[in-house]
Design an enzyme around this catalytic site. Structure first.
Site, PDB file in Angstrom:
ATOM      1  N   VAL A 129      48.257  -8.516 -36.345  1.00 54.93           N
ATOM      2  CA  VAL A 129      48.543  -7.689 -37.508  1.00 54.93           C
ATOM      3  C   VAL A 129      47.351  -6.747 -37.685  1.00 54.93           C
ATOM      4  CG1 VAL A 129      48.941  -7.637 -39.991  1.00 54.93           C
ATOM      5  CG2 VAL A 129      49.982  -9.429 -38.606  1.00 54.93           C
TER       6      VAL A 129
ATOM      7  N   LYS B  86      43.384  13.713 -20.824  1.00 57.42           N
ATOM      8  CA  LYS B  86      43.422  14.452 -19.557  1.00 57.42           C
ATOM      9  C   LYS B  86      44.657  14.109 -18.742  1.00 57.42           C
ATOM     10  CE  LYS B  86      38.373  14.669 -19.304  1.00 57.42           C
ATOM     11  NZ  LYS B  86      37.155  14.223 -18.558  1.00 57.42           N
TER      12      LYS B  86
ATOM     13  N   THR C 173      45.537   4.926 -31.240  1.00 57.32           N
ATOM     14  CA  THR C 173      45.434   3.469 -31.119  1.00 57.32           C
ATOM     15  C   THR C 173      46.363   2.878 -30.062  1.00 57.32           C
ATOM     16  OG1 THR C 173      44.777   3.297 -33.431  1.00 57.32           O
ATOM     17  CG2 THR C 173      45.529   1.291 -32.362  1.00 57.32           C
ATOM     18  N   ALA C 174      47.632   3.259 -30.065  1.00 55.33           N
ATOM     19  CA  ALA C 174      48.605   2.635 -29.149  1.00 55.33           C
ATOM     20  C   ALA C 174      48.968   3.526 -27.968  1.00 55.33           C
ATOM     21  CB  ALA C 174      49.861   2.245 -29.912  1.00 55.33           C
ATOM     22  N   ALA C 175      48.160   4.537 -27.692  1.00 55.20           N
ATOM     23  CA  ALA C 175      48.507   5.483 -26.628  1.00 55.20           C
ATOM     24  C   ALA C 175      48.631   4.796 -25.272  1.00 55.20           C
ATOM     25  CB  ALA C 175      47.468   6.596 -26.565  1.00 55.20           C
ATOM     26  N   GLY C 176      47.633   3.998 -24.914  1.00 57.37           N
ATOM     27  CA  GLY C 176      47.649   3.321 -23.623  1.00 57.37           C
ATOM     28  C   GLY C 176      48.751   2.293 -23.515  1.00 57.37           C
ATOM     29  N   ASP C 177      49.000   1.568 -24.607  1.00 56.94           N
ATOM     30  CA  ASP C 177      50.057   0.559 -24.600  1.00 56.94           C
ATOM     31  C   ASP C 177      51.434   1.209 -24.487  1.00 56.94           C
ATOM     32  OD1 ASP C 177      48.146  -1.433 -24.902  1.00 56.94           O
ATOM     33  OD2 ASP C 177      48.262  -1.380 -27.091  1.00 56.94           O
TER      34      ASP C 177
ATOM     35  N   ALA D 214      53.447   9.213 -29.162  1.00 60.87           N
ATOM     36  CA  ALA D 214      52.846   8.139 -29.953  1.00 60.87           C
ATOM     37  C   ALA D 214      51.598   8.596 -30.695  1.00 60.87           C
ATOM     38  CB  ALA D 214      52.521   6.955 -29.056  1.00 60.87           C
TER      39      ALA D 214
ATOM     40  N   LYS E  76      51.549  10.188 -34.413  1.00 59.39           N
ATOM     41  CA  LYS E  76      51.879   9.434 -35.617  1.00 59.39           C
ATOM     42  C   LYS E  76      50.824   8.363 -35.870  1.00 59.39           C
ATOM     43  CE  LYS E  76      56.894  10.042 -35.263  1.00 59.39           C
ATOM     44  NZ  LYS E  76      58.200   9.332 -35.181  1.00 59.39           N
TER      45      LYS E  76
END
Length: 306
Positions: A12, A225, A249-253, A284, A287
Site C-alpha cells: 500500500v 530515453k 513511480t510505476a513507469a518501469g512496472d 502511465a 498520471k
C-alpha cells in the site's frame, strides 16, 4: 492472449507530494497526499492484465485491511488472486513515496509479508506456472522463492522474466541461469554488471555481461530515453515517447507488464513488444499514483494509432 503469472510484492503506497526534497534536518510542508495500491509485483501484474494478458498473482498479504485492499486492487483489474496468501506473520507491505514538483521520487519500503513468501507458497501455484507463457518476478520478495518458481517454469518449458529491482549485488548465480529475459534499469544494470550505462556501447557491454551469467535476452530501460534490447546476438534501441511526466513511480512496472502481454513466447517479436511497452509506460507517467496510472489495452492501442 498470453498467460502470465507474477510472483512478487504487494504494497500500500502513501504518496507525499512536495515542491522539493528536504535537506537533512529540514522540515517542509506537503503539497498533497494520497494512498494507492503498489508493489512492483502487483504493479506488473495489473499492467499485464490491463494490457490484455490472462494474469495470475503469487504473493502474501497480512490479515489486515491493507491486505484486503490490495487483493481488491488485483481482482478489480482482472488479476487472479487465488494464490495470494493471508498471513499472520507480518503486516501487509507498505511504501512511502516522496514526489517532487519535477516528478522525481524517493521511496521507502517496509516489506512486511512480502518477505515471508516461500517456496511452499510457490508450490501451491504449480499448475498456474506450468500453464503460463511467462513467469515474472522481482527482488521485493525472497530470491529463494523466485528461484524455485523459475525452476518449476523451466521444468515445464516456460519462459522466465526477472526484474532485478530493487538493485542488489547479492544475486544468486543459480537464479540467473534459469532466467530467460532480464529487465534492469541503468542503476540495476551497473549494480549487476559493474558497467556504468552511459551510451549504447556501454549497454551492449552490460547486456553481454548478463549473457555471460546465463541470461540470453536482455532489456535495459533508461527512463525517458527509451529501452535497449538484446536477443542472442541481435540488439537495438527503442526511443521513448516524449510526454510531460507527472509521476514516474510505476513507469518501469508498467513497461514490464505491458511487454509480457504481447511478447511472443519465443521472444521473436522483442523489438515490437518493447515499442508497445514504451507506449504503455508513456501513458502511465502522465498520471499520479502507481496502479491508478496504469493504462488499459484500449488506451495503449489508441495512443499507438494517434
Amino acid at each position: 492472449m498470453n498467460k502470465v503469472t507474477v510472483l512478487g510484492s504487494l504494497n500500500v503506497d502513501t504518496i507525499l507530494r512536495v515542491k522539493r526534497f528536504p535537506k537533512p534536518g529540514e522540515t517542509l510542508p506537503l503539497t498533497g497526499k494520497s494512498v494507492a495500491g503498489g508493489g512492483k509485483g502487483a504493479n506488473q501484474a495489473i499492467a499485464a492484465a490491463r494490457a490484455g494478458a490472462d494474469t495470475t498473482f503469487i504473493g502474501k498479504v497480512g490479515q489486515d485491511q491493507a491486505g484486503d485492499f490490495m487483493v481488491k486492487q488485483l481482482t478489480d483489474s482482472g488479476v487472479s488472486a487465488e494464490f495470494v496468501q493471508h498471513s499472520a506473520e507480518a503486516d501487509t507491505g507498505s511504501a512511502v513515496i516522496m514526489l517532487d514538483s519535477s516528478s522525481e521520487n524517493r521511496i521507502l519500503i517496509d516489506g512486511g509479508t512480502n518477505q515471508k513468501v516461500t517456496a511452499a507458497d510457490v508450490d501451491l501455484a504449480q499448475a498456474a506456472i506450468k500453464s503460463s507463457d511467462f513467469l515474472v518476478s522481482q527482488f521485493e520478495t525472497p530470491q529463494a522463492a523466485t528461484l524455485h518458481g523459475f525452476e518449476l517454469a523451466h521444468a515445464a518449458n516456460r519462459r522466465t522474466i526477472l526484474n532485478p529491482a530493487p538493485a542488489t549485488k547479492e544475486v544468486a548465480a543459480e537464479l540467473l541461469k534459469v532466467t530467460d529475459l532480464i529487465i534492469p534499469n541503468e542503476t540495476e544494470t551497473e549494480t549487476l554488471t559493474g558497467i556504468p550505462v552511459t551510451d549504447e556501447h556501454s549497454m551492449i557491454k552490460a547486456a553481454e555481461a548478463c549473457q555471460t551469467f546465463g541470461v540470453a535476452n536482455v532489456i535495459i530501460t533508461v527512463g525517458s530515453k527509451g529501452a535497449f534490447w538484446m536477443r542472442g546476438q541481435e540488439h537495438g534501441f527503442v526511443p521513448a515517447y516524449k510526454v510531460n511526466a507527472v509521476d514516474t513511480t510505476a513507469a518501469g512496472d508498467t513497461f514490464i507488464g505491458a511487454l509480457c502481454s504481447v511478447l511472443a513466447p519465443d521472444l521473436s517479436n522483442l523489438a515490437a513488444a518493447v515499442r508497445f511497452a514504451n507506449r504503455a509506460s508513456s501513458l502511465a507517467v502522465q498520471k499520479l499514483g502507481a496502479q491508478p496510472s496504469i493504462p488499459m489495452a484500449a488506451d495503449i492501442l489508441a495512443a499507438e494509432r494517434a
